[in-house]
Write an enzyme that holds these catalytic residues in place. Structure first.
Site, PDB file in Angstrom:
ATOM      1  N   ASP A 142       0.826  -1.203   0.000  1.00 32.10           N
ATOM      2  CA  ASP A 142       0.000   0.000   0.000  1.00 32.10           C
ATOM      3  C   ASP A 142       0.866   1.260   0.000  1.00 32.10           C
ATOM      4  OD1 ASP A 142      -2.745   1.155   0.287  1.00 32.10           O
ATOM      5  OD2 ASP A 142      -1.850   1.977   2.091  1.00 32.10           O
ATOM      6  N   ASP A 153      -9.284  -1.993   4.103  1.00 35.27           N
ATOM      7  CA  ASP A 153      -9.130  -1.566   5.486  1.00 35.27           C
ATOM      8  C   ASP A 153      -9.998  -2.394   6.428  1.00 35.27           C
ATOM      9  OD1 ASP A 153      -7.570   0.386   4.337  1.00 35.27           O
ATOM     10  OD2 ASP A 153      -9.191   1.859   4.279  1.00 35.27           O
TER      11      ASP A 153
END
Length: 534
Positions: free
Chosen positions: A348, A425
């Protein structure tokens, strides 16, 4: 549902940044009528009043036939103390504002046939402009002229928008409930599987399990490599692959919603009528449920760009997708959890913060894929881009939870604003929560200490993410906070209970010629475990 397709969806769970909006409102009236339009200004450059009551009203002078790059042809007596509207083009916003200010205008409106962006200038030009400056749609001004004629009085104001919006609380609730339900379901399935083993279930019954165990670091590396490949392909072939992803999401989310609701109905003990056709038995309940889930998915697919209400269906399908994924993908030990979450954190950070230095337009690959090909217009926090003309909504990846900002509903002239949270997430830390839930089953923990502590750690991590976002005014990569919170908390609990070795090695079902045996001895209790529905 093809496993590769599901992994493609998960590999595109993107941390999308929020934009600090700069929209304002243009109030036009002529004594008997009034109407409001969306405008875009730069609050840090030329602030306007915060309410309609305190805003100063000015007569509007229509000069859209001029670009106002110089004062020639404009009489100061005509524009002095009034709001001046001109056309966009040929020179900078600041130059137009300086000319209007020199002519005595009190406010400058610039109409545009192009996308409205936050007005900006060089640092040296900011101090030169003392009058409010804003952009408005050319089509809006033409509409106002038809309604009001040439006699228009205008006010500019920007209602303050609280950073802390109720939508953030709703998003937090969605996130923690999804992670907790997915983790609990994973543990319940593990408990039922162990009971089947104790009851001498046949190999055929074991084969019916839908779980996909990840017990090898090689599998983790291949998964992350697959995600990188998918993301890069989406970057170069977005306009084609976006429809592939939408199709896969419709299928996967409908299947996930079916599994979730079916499990709830089983838990409630709802009756299931059956009938047989040509020696094939069908469940009436399952058929009706399948039709409902498919219908919801199809409705979302057809109306996916209707922002006003479709977010409800997208969040419903997203919650089901995440819960089902957390339940289905089982990480076999804490070592695998550490490797996977750490690699995804690096993945990420690399695609968000490093790739802007490698792309031609300076936009990260992650943001480009998240926002679509037009992402370049929204790279700077604090800037906005409002379409000047009605446009076909751009296709975006359905990999985020979306909740409208409640405080902006009454002033929603420029388009709906959303609080968003990527599926990644939820899913990535959710896989660790699922492992903790299964570990509680293996050690017969009645208090579910690992599961509860990991859920609390996730809640603290997501709260920290939103807190940093609100304080900084910028979107945050949530895994940067969620991964340390959940990993450190889980390891700390295992260390305090003296079970760090067991927690690290977990259980791994190796493919052997003999029967599969879990490596963790606590997985075989001396007394039967009461089954929980799976």
């Amino acid at each position: 549902m093809d496993k590769a397709g599901v992994f493609m969806i998960v590999s595109l769970t993107i941390l999308t940044s929020q934009i600090n909006c700069q929209e304002a409102i243009l109030h036009i009236s002529n004594g008997s009528k009034e109407q409001e339009f969306c405008i875009v200004n730069n609050q840090s450059w030329t602030p306007v009043s915060k309410s309609l009551d305190t805003a100063v009203q000015y007569p509007l002078v229509n000069m859209i036939s001029t670009l106002l790059c110089d004062p020639s042809g404009v009489s100061p007596e005509v524009v002095k103390g009034k709001a001046l509207v001109v056309m966009r083009g040929d020179c900078a916003f600041s130059q137009k504002a300086v000319v209007a200010q020199a002519l005595g205008a009190a406010t400058l409106l610039i109409t545009s046939n192009k996308t409205l962006v936050t007005p900006s200038a060089n640092d040296s030009d900011y101090s030169k402009v003392q009058i409010p400056l804003a952009l408005m749609r050319y089509m809006d001004f033409m509409e106002a002229q038809q309604v009001f004629g040439d006699e228009m009085e205008v006010k500019l104001y920007a209602p303050p928008s609280s950073k802390i919006d109720a939508s953030i609380g709703v998003m937090l609730l969605i996130a923690i409930c999804t992670v907790a339900l997915g983790g609990y379901w994973s543990g319940a399935c593990e408990r039922e599987r162990l009971n089947l083993d104790l009851g001498g279930a046949s190999g055929d019954n074991k084969a019916d399990s839908e779980d996909l165990p990840v017990y090898s670091p090689i599998k983790v590396l291949l998964l992350v490599a697959f995600m990188c490949g998918v993301l890069i392909l989406m970057y170069y072939f977005y306009n084609i692959l976006i429809y592939v992803v939408i199709t896969i999401f419709c299928i996967a989310s409908a299947s996930a919603l079916f599994n979730c609701i079916h499990a709830v109905l089983e838990l409630m003990g709802c009756a299931s009528g059956r009938f047989t056709i040509h020696n094939t038995t069908f469940s009436v309940r399952s058929l009706i449920l399948a039709c409902v889930c498919i219908s919801i998915s199809v409705v979302w697919g057809v109306y996916r760009n209707e922002n006003r209400w479709i977010w409800i269906l997208q969040d419903l399908l997203g919650v089901a997708f995440c819960i089902n994924f957390i339940k289905t993908i089982s990480l076999s030990n804490f070592k695998i959890c550490v490797i996977l979450l750490t690699l995804l954190l690096v993945y990420d950070v690399f695609f968000v913060f490093i790739t802007p230095f490698l792309t031609k337009n300076g936009v990260s690959i992650m943001v480009q894929v998240a926002l679509g090909p037009d992402a370049s217009g929204e790279t700077t926090p604090g800037n906005v881009a409002v379409p000047a003309l009605p446009q076909t909504p751009a296709e975006t990846l359905p990999v985020v939870m979306r909740v409208p900002r409640f405080s902006s509903w009454t002033q929603n002239l420029c388009g709906m604003q959303f609080s968003i949270l990527g599926y990644g997430d939820i899913i990535v830390p959710g896989l660790l929560v699922g492992y903790c839930s299964r570990f509680d089953v293996w050690i017969n923990s009645t208090k579910k200490i690992y599961f509860l502590s990991s859920c609390i750690a996730y809640l603290m991590g997501i709260i920290t993410t939103f807190a940093v976002m609100l304080l900084s005014g910028m979107g945050q990569p949530a895994l940067l906070y969620l991964v340390p919170f959940t990993l450190i908390t889980s390891a700390t609990v295992a260390g305090c209970k003296g079970q760090i070795k067991q927690f690290w090695t977990g259980t791994s079902y190796e493919v052997l010629e003999s029967s599969q045996e879990p490596l963790l001895p606590e997985a075989r209790p001396d007394h039967p475990i009461e089954a929980e529905p799976c």
